[in-house]
Motif scaffolding. Structure first.
Motif, PDB file in Angstrom:
ATOM      1  N   ALA A 145       0.859  -1.182   0.000  1.00  0.00           N
ATOM      2  CA  ALA A 145       0.000   0.000   0.000  1.00  0.00           C
ATOM      3  C   ALA A 145       0.898   1.236   0.000  1.00  0.00           C
ATOM      4  CB  ALA A 145      -0.893  -0.012   1.230  1.00  0.00           C
ATOM      5  N   THR A 146       0.815   2.047  -1.020  1.00  0.00           N
ATOM      6  CA  THR A 146       1.703   3.213  -1.114  1.00  0.00           C
ATOM      7  C   THR A 146       1.057   4.463  -0.531  1.00  0.00           C
ATOM      8  OG1 THR A 146       0.889   3.719  -3.322  1.00  0.00           O
ATOM      9  CG2 THR A 146       2.875   2.361  -3.172  1.00  0.00           C
ATOM     10  N   GLY A 147      -0.173   4.367  -0.086  1.00  0.00           N
ATOM     11  CA  GLY A 147      -0.843   5.548   0.453  1.00  0.00           C
ATOM     12  C   GLY A 147      -1.304   6.465  -0.661  1.00  0.00           C
ATOM     13  N   SER A 148      -1.753   7.642  -0.256  1.00  0.00           N
ATOM     14  CA  SER A 148      -2.219   8.608  -1.256  1.00  0.00           C
ATOM     15  C   SER A 148      -1.007   9.323  -1.861  1.00  0.00           C
ATOM     16  CB  SER A 148      -3.171   9.610  -0.603  1.00  0.00           C
ATOM     17  OG  SER A 148      -2.466  10.281   0.409  1.00  0.00           O
ATOM     18  N   ALA A 149      -1.263  10.240  -2.749  1.00  0.00           N
ATOM     19  CA  ALA A 149      -0.180  10.887  -3.492  1.00  0.00           C
ATOM     20  C   ALA A 149       0.889  11.458  -2.569  1.00  0.00           C
ATOM     21  CB  ALA A 149      -0.760  11.976  -4.374  1.00  0.00           C
ATOM     22  N   GLN A 150       0.462  12.092  -1.491  1.00  0.00           N
ATOM     23  CA  GLN A 150       1.430  12.745  -0.612  1.00  0.00           C
ATOM     24  C   GLN A 150       2.381  11.718   0.022  1.00  0.00           C
ATOM     25  OE1 GLN A 150      -0.491  15.024   2.363  1.00  0.00           O
ATOM     26  NE2 GLN A 150       1.367  16.081   2.978  1.00  0.00           N
ATOM     27  N   ASP A 151       1.814  10.580   0.543  1.00  0.00           N
ATOM     28  CA  ASP A 151       2.650   9.557   1.189  1.00  0.00           C
ATOM     29  C   ASP A 151       3.577   8.905   0.158  1.00  0.00           C
ATOM     30  OD1 ASP A 151       1.274  10.090   3.475  1.00  0.00           O
ATOM     31  OD2 ASP A 151      -0.227   8.530   3.115  1.00  0.00           O
ATOM     32  N   ALA A 152       3.021   8.582  -0.989  1.00  0.00           N
ATOM     33  CA  ALA A 152       3.823   7.930  -2.023  1.00  0.00           C
ATOM     34  C   ALA A 152       4.986   8.823  -2.431  1.00  0.00           C
ATOM     35  CB  ALA A 152       2.954   7.606  -3.231  1.00  0.00           C
ATOM     36  N   ASN A 153       4.742  10.117  -2.476  1.00  0.00           N
ATOM     37  CA  ASN A 153       5.798  11.048  -2.878  1.00  0.00           C
ATOM     38  C   ASN A 153       6.874  11.235  -1.814  1.00  0.00           C
ATOM     39  OD1 ASN A 153       4.521  11.390  -5.281  1.00  0.00           O
ATOM     40  ND2 ASN A 153       3.560  13.336  -4.773  1.00  0.00           N
ATOM     41  N   ALA A 154       6.631  10.711  -0.597  1.00  0.00           N
ATOM     42  CA  ALA A 154       7.620  10.848   0.482  1.00  0.00           C
ATOM     43  C   ALA A 154       8.849   9.980   0.219  1.00  0.00           C
ATOM     44  CB  ALA A 154       6.989  10.489   1.823  1.00  0.00           C
ATOM     45  N   ILE A 155       8.703   8.949  -0.610  1.00  0.00           N
ATOM     46  CA  ILE A 155       9.859   8.116  -0.973  1.00  0.00           C
ATOM     47  C   ILE A 155      10.520   8.757  -2.182  1.00  0.00           C
ATOM     48  CG2 ILE A 155      10.625   5.807  -1.661  1.00  0.00           C
ATOM     49  CD1 ILE A 155       7.997   4.738  -0.463  1.00  0.00           C
ATOM     50  N   LEU A 156      11.702   9.261  -1.981  1.00  0.00           N
ATOM     51  CA  LEU A 156      12.373   9.974  -3.075  1.00  0.00           C
ATOM     52  C   LEU A 156      12.917   8.986  -4.112  1.00  0.00           C
ATOM     53  CD1 LEU A 156      14.278  12.712  -1.034  1.00  0.00           C
ATOM     54  CD2 LEU A 156      12.085  12.906  -2.217  1.00  0.00           C
ATOM     55  N   VAL A 157      12.795   9.356  -5.374  1.00  0.00           N
ATOM     56  CA  VAL A 157      13.307   8.531  -6.479  1.00  0.00           C
ATOM     57  C   VAL A 157      14.257   9.410  -7.294  1.00  0.00           C
ATOM     58  CG1 VAL A 157      12.675   7.140  -8.485  1.00  0.00           C
ATOM     59  CG2 VAL A 157      11.080   7.319  -6.569  1.00  0.00           C
ATOM     60  N   GLY A 158      15.435   8.873  -7.577  1.00  0.00           N
ATOM     61  CA  GLY A 158      16.417   9.636  -8.365  1.00  0.00           C
ATOM     62  C   GLY A 158      15.859   9.993  -9.738  1.00  0.00           C
TER      63      GLY A 158
END
Ligand code: SF4
Ligand code: FES
Length: 256
Positions: free
Chosen positions: A141-154
């Motif tokens: 479960a990645t959560g909503s947009a805000q939570d998912a965006n908390a994991i930084l991707v290069g």
């Protein structure tokens, strides 16, 4: 609006007709007259079908939905090329201005053992659905947009993942390949998840399951001809196949 000066085309069409999957099928000659150069290829087929209906004949079945290059439903091999002669577009984005007055246009279904013809130009691409069902998802479960965006991707990985995720599952890569390989499609689906943090948990299992389902569906092996990449409307890169092959090898060793 188009005005009297609008260019029109008279065309000869050779269209594949096949009543049902078991039939052999054959090419039927039709004429498409007075087609606007500004019409889309699918609008030209609509006009052809309207003429057939007016004459009491059965219209030609063909797949389409969004008609703007995003759903992957349209197919067709046009003059020998999946999605027609232009690069990086779908059949629904092809326009009649690409053709010349008097042209003969051969229109066939995508041909591959794993894509059996349903009727006329419609093929059954449900093999792709079964490959996705085998592993083309994440369970976390990645959560909503805000939570998912908390994991930084290069940026580099994000861009590659985004490019792979552009695959619309049309199947032109299979139709273009002399081996009818689905490697470009499967690798795009494997890569776009394998490049992101959220895709790591099931990465090995996903690659093994999807590749094995691809083989079970009867697609051929990849011999790196690159025909798939050239035919792909979303310009999915062969690099994804290299990544899938590396992942498959690693997952196979870890599994044994
Ligand atoms: S890789 Fe390209 S050609 Fe193959 S299914 Fe995806 S979008 Fe279509
Ligand atoms: S009809 Fe949707 S991509 Fe062509």
């Amino acid at each position: 609006m188009g005005g009297a000066s609008q260019k029109t085309l008279n065309l000869k069409l050779k269209v594949w007709r096949q009543k049902k999957p078991q039939d052999k099928g054959f090419f039927m000659d039709y004429e498409a007259k007075g087609i606007s150069a500004e019409a889309s290829f699918l609008e030209m087929l609509d006009i052809m079908n309207e003429d057939l209906v007016k004459r009491g004949e059965e219209p030609v079945e063909f797949d389409h939905d969004c008609r703007e290059g995003i759903c992957g439903m349209c197919s067709l091999v046009i003059k020998g090329s999946p999605h027609g002669p232009d690069r990086a577009i779908t059949t629904c984005q092809l326009h009649m201005r690409r053709f010349k007055d008097g042209d003969t246009i051969i229109i066939e279904p995508f041909r591959a053992k794993a894509f059996p013809v349903v009727k006329d130009l419609v093929v059954d691409r449900s093999a792709f659905d079964r490959i996705i069902e085998a592993g083309g998802y994440i369970s976390v479960a990645t959560g909503s947009a805000q939570d998912a965006n908390a994991i930084l991707v290069g940026k580099g990985k994000a861009d590659r993942a985004f490019a792979a995720a552009a695959c619309i599952g049309c199947g032109a890569c299979v139709a273009a390949c002399k081996n009818a390989s689905a490697s470009l499609f499967v690798s795009a689906k494997v890569a776009h998840l394998a490049l992101l943090p959220q895709g790591q948990v099931e990465r090995n299992k996903r690659t093994l399951s999807m590749v094995r389902q691809m083989d079970a569906e009867g697609f051929g092996g990849c011999t790196n001809t690159g025909a798939c990449e050239a035919a792909c409307p979303k310009e999915i890169s062969l690099e994804n196949i290299a990544m899938m092959n590396r992942d498959f090898l690693r997952a196979s060793i870890l599994e044994s």
